[in-house]
Scaffold this motif. Structure first.
Motif, PDB file in Angstrom:
ATOM      1  N   ARG B  90       0.996  -1.162   0.000  1.00 17.75           N
ATOM      2  CA  ARG B  90       0.056  -0.073  -0.032  1.00 17.75           C
ATOM      3  C   ARG B  90       0.818   1.514   0.021  1.00 17.75           C
ATOM      4  N   TYR B 106      -5.015   6.076  -1.084  1.00 15.83           N
ATOM      5  CA  TYR B 106      -4.216   4.875  -0.944  1.00 15.83           C
ATOM      6  C   TYR B 106      -4.235   4.266  -2.527  1.00 15.83           C
ATOM      7  N   ASP B 108      -3.553   0.120  -3.559  1.00 13.94           N
ATOM      8  CA  ASP B 108      -3.215  -1.158  -2.862  1.00 13.94           C
ATOM      9  C   ASP B 108      -2.623  -1.985  -4.412  1.00 13.94           C
ATOM     10  N   SER B 147      -6.770  -2.006  -5.444  1.00 14.98           N
ATOM     11  CA  SER B 147      -7.961  -0.870  -5.172  1.00 14.98           C
ATOM     12  C   SER B 147      -7.382   0.302  -5.189  1.00 14.98           C
ATOM     13  N   THR B 148      -8.057   1.394  -4.857  1.00 12.77           N
ATOM     14  CA  THR B 148      -7.918   2.857  -4.574  1.00 12.77           C
ATOM     15  C   THR B 148      -8.801   3.253  -3.427  1.00 12.77           C
ATOM     16  N   ASP B 149      -8.132   3.648  -2.501  1.00 14.91           N
ATOM     17  CA  ASP B 149      -8.872   4.004  -1.276  1.00 14.91           C
ATOM     18  C   ASP B 149      -8.892   5.362  -0.806  1.00 14.91           C
ATOM     19  N   GLU B 151      -9.335   7.624   2.829  1.00 18.31           N
ATOM     20  CA  GLU B 151      -9.477   7.363   4.195  1.00 18.31           C
ATOM     21  C   GLU B 151      -9.521   8.815   4.887  1.00 18.31           C
ATOM     22  N   GLU B 171     -13.041   4.602   5.804  1.00 23.17           N
ATOM     23  CA  GLU B 171     -12.130   4.332   4.630  1.00 23.17           C
ATOM     24  C   GLU B 171     -13.147   3.564   3.586  1.00 23.17           C
ATOM     25  N   ARG B 173     -12.996   1.837  -0.043  1.00 24.60           N
ATOM     26  CA  ARG B 173     -12.276   0.823  -1.044  1.00 24.60           C
ATOM     27  C   ARG B 173     -13.143   0.690  -2.096  1.00 24.60           C
TER      28      ARG B 173
END
Lengths: 177, 352
Positions: B90, B106, B108, B147-149, B151, B171, B173
């Motif tokens: 990440r 983020y 991932d 994934s794109t997150d 938060e 968060e 995702r």
């Protein structure tokens, strides 16, 4: 495969060997000259007894980090104390000047090693401490206003000054003459 | 948070996955590399708040206007049988919108290898790859963007000003065929000049997956994380964490429980002015129980191996104001071997 994975924690430890920097603002001598211009200083090193430590912690509500007190008697009256408080990662060395009556004459941050929070050097914030003599407990958010974004540093400097004011009352005051 | 492995359901319900082509893999890695470079070269990055634990969050946030880049790595391994390895990576960019509100973005990107590791010896990929359904006897290997997150953390009470620190965390995702929202309550209590930190998180995280077709509820994660740490010398903190993770077949957290797992492990943290690193290790405790919805064969010797691994490592690191480091920092790769990963990490931290 599993045996190779044991290197990952090692990588983490090696990562920790990164560079460390500190910003040194003043030496002890420079802080003395700034807080008490033209004065001379007589070193009065003090080793606190176990009873004195307990009394200081009880009265101030603040943990005593060291039994060794670095204090100087000032020729023009008053005391100069070099001490430190806990920061986010390291200690924050600072100096406290007390006038002849034991009231705060000034604060100087000697060195700052943290990522952020150096707003505690702001004279406007430090002005709140001037003239405080221990009659009113110093407490962040009550008698001393917080610096948002530098809460931990401002809390610990506030606690450190409170602890030294109590130390003056219980230890240094009686040895003033 | 993607902690689970749902692949068993896919082994049963889906046909074997087609082989990945080299072209597809190359495109994925180009995307990952571009995203990472975009993060690394964000100007004005400064190191600030940092995780004291591997999983448990504290209520600390970045000051207003401050930002940082963090690199996380989680390696999960050990199943009841066969071979299993999952490397979760990440890259995170965080920014303090105010002194109590922090926003993070983020990316991932993970790698995995699995063979005869699931219940009844079926090859079962790690959860991030649960969209794939390999043959039960396949030697499964894969690397992919996951994934794109986004938060956000909002601190309501500071542990430095109030009796108890309290904050909320959310968060979101989004990845291939799944969407998850993870919501936490954060508690923090400090002692001994803030050198002793106790923290607790309570998590509610429903996850939607296309299973197949349109997105529908796949499960709800209910987690409790507890951590205690002590800064025993300057810059260094040593602590321990207890994680309890539970999954439910519904939106609620009181009925249709699928499984539960408990993890315990130490954490070591270094924090300095321009750099921090956190390492943690977890071992699953033999405290898992069987529920009505538990998959047959998932719990072995009191440990849940359907959705969890037996052990895992988690690390985080961040650095800034070191031009040499900024230039040479590399993302954790999809390693062909762990030795290569370690070499890359060590090479990337050299601060010229």
């Amino acid at each position: 495969m599993r045996s190779k994975l044991v290197f990952l924690p090692l990588a983490g430890i090696v990562l920790a060997g990164g560079p460390a920097y500190a910003t040194v603002y003043l030496s002890v001598e420079q802080a003395q000259a700034q807080l008490f211009p033209g004065a001379t200083f007589q070193s009065v090193p003090v080793t606190l007894t176990e009873e004195q430590v307990k009394a200081i912690e009880h009265a101030s509500g603040v943990h005593v980090l060291s039994k060794q007190l670095k204090a100087w008697r000032v020729s023009t009256g008053g005391w100069f104390i070099a001490d430190e408080v806990v920061g986010k990662h390291e200690y924050i060395p600072f100096a406290l000047g007390l006038d002849a009556h034991g009231a705060v004459k000034g604060i100087e941050i000697l060195e700052y090693r943290e990522a952020y929070g150096d707003q505690i050097r702001n004279p406007e914030w430090q002005k709140q401490f001037l003239g405080r003599d221990g009659s009113v407990k110093l407490q962040l958010g009550k008698s001393i206003r917080n610096i948002s974004g530098a809460t931990l540093s401002s809390k610990h400097i506030t606690d450190g000054v409170e602890r030294l004011l109590v130390t003056y009352e219980l230890v240094l005051k009686s040895s003033a003459h | 948070m993607l902690l689970r492995n749902h692949a068993l359901f896919h082994v049963i319900s889906r046909p074997p996955a087609r082989a990945k082509t080299g072209v597809r893999q190359t495109h994925r890695w180009l995307a990952v590399l571009c995203a990472f470079l975009a993060f690394v070269f964000v100007p004005g990055v400064t190191r600030a708040d940092e995780p004291l634990f591997g999983f448990t969050y504290t209520t600390d946030t970045l000051p207003k206007g401050k930002s940082e880049v963090e690199q996380w790595s989680t390696t999960r391994f050990t199943k009841a049988q066969g071979n299993f390895w999952l490397q979760e990576n990440r890259t995170e960019l965080s920014y303090g919108l105010t002194n109590r509100f922090q926003l993070s973005l983020y990316q991932d990107y993970d790698s995995t290898a699995a063979y005869h590791n699931g219940p009844f010896g079926a090859t079962t990929p790690g959860e991030p790859f649960s969209y794939d359904s390999p043959d039960s006897n396949a030697h499964y290997n894969n690397t992919a963007y996951i994934s794109t997150d986004v938060e956000s953390i909002f601190r309501i009470f500071s542990p430095y000003e109030h009796f108890l620190g309290f904050g909320v965390y959310s968060e979101e995702r989004a990845g291939k065929d799944f969407f998850e929202t993870e919501n936490r309550l954060l508690f923090q209590k400090n002692f001994r000049d803030d050198r002793v930190v106790l923290a607790a998180n309570f998590t509610y995280a429903p996850e939607l997956r296309a299973n197949p077709g349109s997105l529908s509820l796949n499960e709800t994660d209910i987690n409790q994380d507890y951590g205690a740490t002590y800064r025993f010398i300057r810059n260094w903190s040593l602590g321990a964490e207890l994680l309890n993770e539970r999954e439910f077949n519904s939106w609620t957290f009181w009925k249709h429980e699928i499984n539960d797992a408990y993890f315990v492990g130490p954490s070591l943290h270094y924090g300095g002015r321009h750099f921090f690193a956190t390492g943690s290790f977890f071992e699953q405790m033999p405290w898992a129980t069987t529920h009505l919805a538990t998959v047959s064969g998932a719990v072995v010797d009191g440990r849940d191996y359907d959705t969890e691994a037996g052990t895992f490592l988690r690390q985080a690191a961040s650095s800034s104001r070191c031009p040499g480091l900024r230039r040479t920092w590399q993302p954790y790769p999809a390693p062909s071997s762990m030795a290569e990963t370690t070499t890359t990490i060590l090479r990337s931290i050299v601060c010229a």
